[in-house]
Each structure stands twice: as C-alpha cells, then as structure tokens.
Design a protein around this motif. Structure first.
Motif: not given
Length: 347
Positions: A223-249
């Motif tokens: 809901v916050a990101s407007g991204q599906r749990p797994v997008n068409e490219d196979g990217v998992v939203v939880t992994d993507w979020m943890w990556d952004l958190w690690e990068k502090k963005i």
C-alpha cells in the motif's frame, strides 16, 4: 468485543430467490471471478444490495465444499466487526453452494491500488485509514473472538472498500479456528498466496498469529509503495524494501503516484512498520495490536541494519520440494473467492 443485534445473524436463503436476484446468474452481473467461485451483484429484498458468491461445482475431493463450509462456519460462528465483510445469508441446495455478503461499492483494494488514477482515489490518509482498519480486524480475530482465528490469506485481493474507502477484510475459506491461543497447531501443506507467506510457515506448515502479521506487513509495504508483492520481473517487494533500508533510502519506496503529498515522517514510519512485520524471525515481529499502534504514530522498534537471515528446518514431507505455488491476484481473480493459490504436486 464488537456487539451486534440478533437480527444480524445470517439467514438461510432459498436458491430460487437467489436465482431471481441474479437473473439466473446472469453473466452481465458478474463482478468478480476466480478458480473456486464467481461473484454476482444482486439485490435481495431483505438484504439490499449484496455480493452473491457462487462456488464452483464441488469437485471430487470435496475441496470447494470444505472451503464453503469453513467460510460459512467461521462467519456464522462469531464474526461481527466493522472491519470484517459481513455475511448476510447462505444457501446450500443440491450441488449449489452460495454465500451472500454485503455489497462493497469500491471493490477490492488491489483493484483500486493499481489503477493509474489511484493517486486521486487513494491519498496517503486513505491508505493509512485502510491499513488501520485491517489491523483492527486482525486484532479482533486474534484476540477479540471467543475462539482465536488465524486468517491465513491476508492480501489486498481480500480487503474490500466501502463507499467511503473504509476497509473490510473478507474471504475466510482458508481460516483456521482455535478454541484457545495455546492450542497446538498441526503441520499441514501451506495454503495462501506466494509473496504474502511467512518463511517459517512455508517450511513448517504451521500457521500462527505471526504468519498473519507477516502477510499484513506485506500489505503495508504494498500500500505504501504501490508495488505488487512480486512484480513482473520477479522482484520481491520485501527484499527490495530491505535493500533500500540497508542503503538508508527507504523513503524512496513511497508510491510516486502520491507525488509527494504526504508527511515524510509518517510515510517512513509506515514503511518501517511494514518491515518489522515482515521480519524473517517471527519472534521479533510485533503483535497486530502493536502494529496498529505503530501506524497510529507509536514508536517502531529498531530495525537491523540489513535483512537478517534465519535458518528454518522444514517439517514437511520429504517430497515437499516438488510442491509449487502459482501466483494469484491476477486480473481474473475475485476478492470474494478463495484464491487458487495453493501448494500442490508439480506435474
């Protein structure tokens, strides 16, 4: 506990009346369709506008009949809450299985969330209110019912919106009901939707309130990101979020369709609350009551600097590696139906 009048108890309905209200299950009245059911918009004299959920013909192994029975028994048994879709009636005649629910004019959250114009429909304030409504429903299921209920299929497809965009959680075809919170859970094949399933549930097959918390966390991030749990490219939203958190963005995950119309502190808190709910270690996830408190402005526990790894030993059968899951929530799914996502033997 939410109180209701005795007259609110769902009624047993006649198939003839349901056929009349749907004009013989007219295809033009279909508002949703999935693997296990078709949903029709109708008007019943004693119920008003309703959504008629007609289950597919019961298959040989009786799975659809079991889903119907589970959903009916759960809803009739104890569920009355302003943030749960209310069952108005039911019908079981011959080989017809039908549940009749209150009609939700804005449909399911996923259909609204992924509309191109959703920035106009779903402001940050409305998104927050929706999440608070769902969290309230889950607190009720986990702590407020006479018997504890684990939903097992919390996802945007199963969150319905009324005319004022208030959220109501629906579809209890996969729900598990327990006499008390300490009752021992048995391991089963995991059921639900990939992308929303907690890792320990996938490997152990044992649902808990914390597996619902994980699914809710995915919904928060979605809901916050407007991204599906797994997008068409196979990217998992939880992994993507943890990556952004690690990068502090982490704030970069905010849905761009909102065009910055939100308080950055509130948005970051929402994203952080979602992340703590999807913590790989279920013991470090909050309860649903705590998650709701965070969304209302409470303090979010300190997150690890990067996504933690948790080792989980499987208790599923040796051949469980052959089990596959099919993604649901596609364009043909209905928020009223039990999802077609389930673990089954691969061909």
């Amino acid at each position: 506990m939410y109180r209701f009048e005795e007259t609110d108890v769902p009624k047993k309905l006649r198939l003839a009346d349901i056929r009349l209200a749907t004009k013989g299950f007219d295809p033009n009245r279909i508002i949703g369709q999935g693997a296990s059911s078709v949903v029709y918009e109708a008007h019943l004299p004693d119920c008003g506008n309703v959504a008629v959920k007609r289950f597919s013909k019961v298959n040989q192994n009786g799975l659809l009949g079991n889903q119907f029975a589970t959903e009916l028994a759960t809803m009739v048994g104890c569920l009355r809450h302003k943030n749960l879709v209310q069952l108005q009636g039911w019908c079981c005649e011959g080989n017809e299985l039908v549940l009749v629910y209150e009609y939700m004019s804005n449909g399911s959250l996923d259909k609204i969330l992924y509309k191109r114009s959703s920035n106009r429909l779903l402001t940050f304030e409305k998104r927050l209110n929706i999440l608070l409504g769902v969290s309230s429903a889950l607190v009720y299921l986990h702590e407020g019912c006479e018997r504890q209920i684990i939903h097992r299929d919390v996802k945007t497809c199963n969150i319905m919106l009324d005319a004022d965009f208030n959220a109501k959680l629906g579809d209890f075809g996969l729900a598990e009901v327990y006499e008390h919170s300490a009752q021992k859970r048995d391991a089963t094949l995991p059921a639900g939707t990939m992308g929303y399933l907690a890792p320990e549930y996938v490997y152990s097959g044992i649902p808990t309130v914390k597996t619902d918390v994980y699914s809710f966390g995915v919904v928060v991030l979605e809901v916050a990101s407007g991204q599906r749990p797994v997008n068409e490219d196979g990217v998992v939203v939880t992994d993507w979020m943890w990556d952004l958190w690690e990068k502090k963005i982490l704030i970069a995950a905010a849905d761009p369709r909102l065009m910055g119309r939100y308080d950055k502190v509130d948005m970051e808190r929402m994203l952080m609350a979602g992340l703590i709910c999807v913590h790989p270690n279920h013991q470090l996830r909050p309860t649903m009551k705590e998650a709701g408190r965070m969304l209302r402005g409470g303090m979010v526990p300190e997150l690890p600097v990067r996504k933690p790894l948790v080792m989980i030993q499987s208790v599923l059968p040796e051949r469980s590696s052959e089990m596959v899951a099919r993604l649901s929530c596609d364009e043909s799914d209905t928020p009223w139906s039990t999802p077609r996502t389930h673990f089954s033997k691969g061909n």
